[in-house]
Design a protein around this motif. Sequence first.
Motif, mmCIF file in Angstrom:
data_model
loop_
_atom_site.group_PDB
_atom_site.id
_atom_site.type_symbol
_atom_site.label_atom_id
_atom_site.label_comp_id
_atom_site.label_asym_id
_atom_site.label_seq_id
_atom_site.Cartn_x
_atom_site.Cartn_y
_atom_site.Cartn_z
ATOM 1 N N PRO A 190 0.829 -1.211 0.000
ATOM 2 C CA PRO A 190 0.000 0.000 0.000
ATOM 3 C C PRO A 190 0.859 1.254 0.000
ATOM 4 O O PRO A 190 1.969 1.267 0.534
ATOM 5 N N LEU A 191 0.337 2.326 -0.614
ATOM 6 C CA LEU A 191 1.010 3.622 -0.631
ATOM 7 C C LEU A 191 0.179 4.628 0.154
ATOM 8 O O LEU A 191 -1.035 4.742 -0.050
ATOM 9 N N ASN A 192 0.828 5.377 1.045
ATOM 10 C CA ASN A 192 0.171 6.413 1.837
ATOM 11 C C ASN A 192 0.522 7.787 1.304
ATOM 12 O O ASN A 192 1.669 8.044 0.959
ATOM 13 N N CYS A 193 -0.455 8.674 1.297
ATOM 14 C CA CYS A 193 -0.227 10.069 0.920
ATOM 15 C C CYS A 193 0.589 10.743 2.020
ATOM 16 O O CYS A 193 0.335 10.533 3.207
ATOM 17 N N GLU A 194 1.572 11.548 1.639
ATOM 18 C CA GLU A 194 2.414 12.249 2.610
ATOM 19 C C GLU A 194 1.645 13.356 3.330
ATOM 20 O O GLU A 194 1.921 13.638 4.483
ATOM 21 N N ILE A 195 0.661 13.963 2.674
ATOM 22 C CA ILE A 195 -0.066 15.090 3.259
ATOM 23 C C ILE A 195 -1.164 14.620 4.220
ATOM 24 O O ILE A 195 -1.169 14.971 5.391
ATOM 25 N N GLY A 205 -2.189 11.188 4.679
ATOM 26 C CA GLY A 205 -1.992 9.857 5.252
ATOM 27 C C GLY A 205 -2.965 8.817 4.745
ATOM 28 O O GLY A 205 -2.973 7.691 5.238
ATOM 29 N N ASN A 206 -3.780 9.162 3.767
ATOM 30 C CA ASN A 206 -4.780 8.249 3.222
ATOM 31 C C ASN A 206 -4.105 7.170 2.365
ATOM 32 O O ASN A 206 -3.217 7.458 1.584
ATOM 33 N N ARG A 207 -4.539 5.907 2.505
ATOM 34 C CA ARG A 207 -4.026 4.825 1.668
ATOM 35 C C ARG A 207 -4.835 4.792 0.381
ATOM 36 O O ARG A 207 -5.979 4.362 0.371
ATOM 37 N N ASN A 208 -4.224 5.241 -0.709
ATOM 38 C CA ASN A 208 -4.940 5.381 -1.970
ATOM 39 C C ASN A 208 -4.634 4.280 -2.966
ATOM 40 O O ASN A 208 -5.485 3.932 -3.766
ATOM 41 N N TYR A 209 -3.437 3.753 -2.960
ATOM 42 C CA TYR A 209 -3.009 2.841 -4.013
ATOM 43 C C TYR A 209 -2.350 1.597 -3.432
ATOM 44 O O TYR A 209 -1.743 1.640 -2.368
ATOM 45 N N HIS A 210 -2.471 0.481 -4.161
ATOM 46 C CA HIS A 210 -1.741 -0.755 -3.897
ATOM 47 C C HIS A 210 -1.003 -1.085 -5.181
ATOM 48 O O HIS A 210 -1.621 -1.305 -6.217
ATOM 49 N N VAL A 211 0.323 -1.099 -5.112
ATOM 50 C CA VAL A 211 1.137 -1.307 -6.305
ATOM 51 C C VAL A 211 2.061 -2.509 -6.110
ATOM 52 O O VAL A 211 2.433 -2.835 -4.988
ATOM 53 N N PHE A 229 -1.793 10.909 -7.769
ATOM 54 C CA PHE A 229 -2.911 11.795 -7.491
ATOM 55 C C PHE A 229 -3.641 11.317 -6.241
ATOM 56 O O PHE A 229 -3.985 10.145 -6.113
ATOM 57 N N CYS A 230 -3.868 12.215 -5.305
ATOM 58 C CA CYS A 230 -4.630 11.907 -4.092
ATOM 59 C C CYS A 230 -6.021 12.522 -4.228
ATOM 60 O O CYS A 230 -6.141 13.744 -4.295
ATOM 61 N N PRO A 231 -7.076 11.701 -4.277
ATOM 62 C CA PRO A 231 -8.421 12.256 -4.418
ATOM 63 C C PRO A 231 -8.880 13.032 -3.183
ATOM 64 O O PRO A 231 -9.722 13.922 -3.288
ATOM 65 N N ARG A 232 -8.345 12.738 -2.033
ATOM 66 C CA ARG A 232 -8.727 13.444 -0.814
ATOM 67 C C ARG A 232 -8.126 14.851 -0.784
ATOM 68 O O ARG A 232 -8.796 15.806 -0.422
ATOM 69 N N CYS A 233 -6.846 14.978 -1.184
ATOM 70 C CA CYS A 233 -6.177 16.289 -1.248
ATOM 71 C C CYS A 233 -6.487 17.018 -2.553
ATOM 72 O O CYS A 233 -6.287 18.222 -2.651
ATOM 73 N N ASN A 234 -6.919 16.289 -3.564
ATOM 74 C CA ASN A 234 -7.253 16.797 -4.889
ATOM 75 C C ASN A 234 -6.031 17.388 -5.601
ATOM 76 O O ASN A 234 -6.146 18.336 -6.356
ATOM 77 N N THR A 235 -4.839 16.837 -5.325
ATOM 78 C CA THR A 235 -3.601 17.256 -5.975
ATOM 79 C C THR A 235 -2.688 16.054 -6.160
ATOM 80 O O THR A 235 -2.927 14.993 -5.595
#
Length: 53
Positions: A11-16, A18-24, A39-45
């Motif tokens: 899993p990959l966590n967003c740095e801003i 902390g949401n787990r958005n992707y599994h690669v 792209f983080c859908p929660r941060c929209n960036t």
Amino acid sequence: MSKVRNVKKVPLNCEICGNRNYHVPKRQNATERLTLKKFCPRCNTHTLHKESK
């Protein structure tokens, strides 16, 4: 006959946020943590995403 793959999904966590958005997929013999800009859908960036354990 199927091939045995030396790949594990991580899993990959967003740095801003902390949401787990992707599994690669990642090779099991890789020693350093995976870091990708995604792209983080929660941060929209597009933010840096790091591998979590």
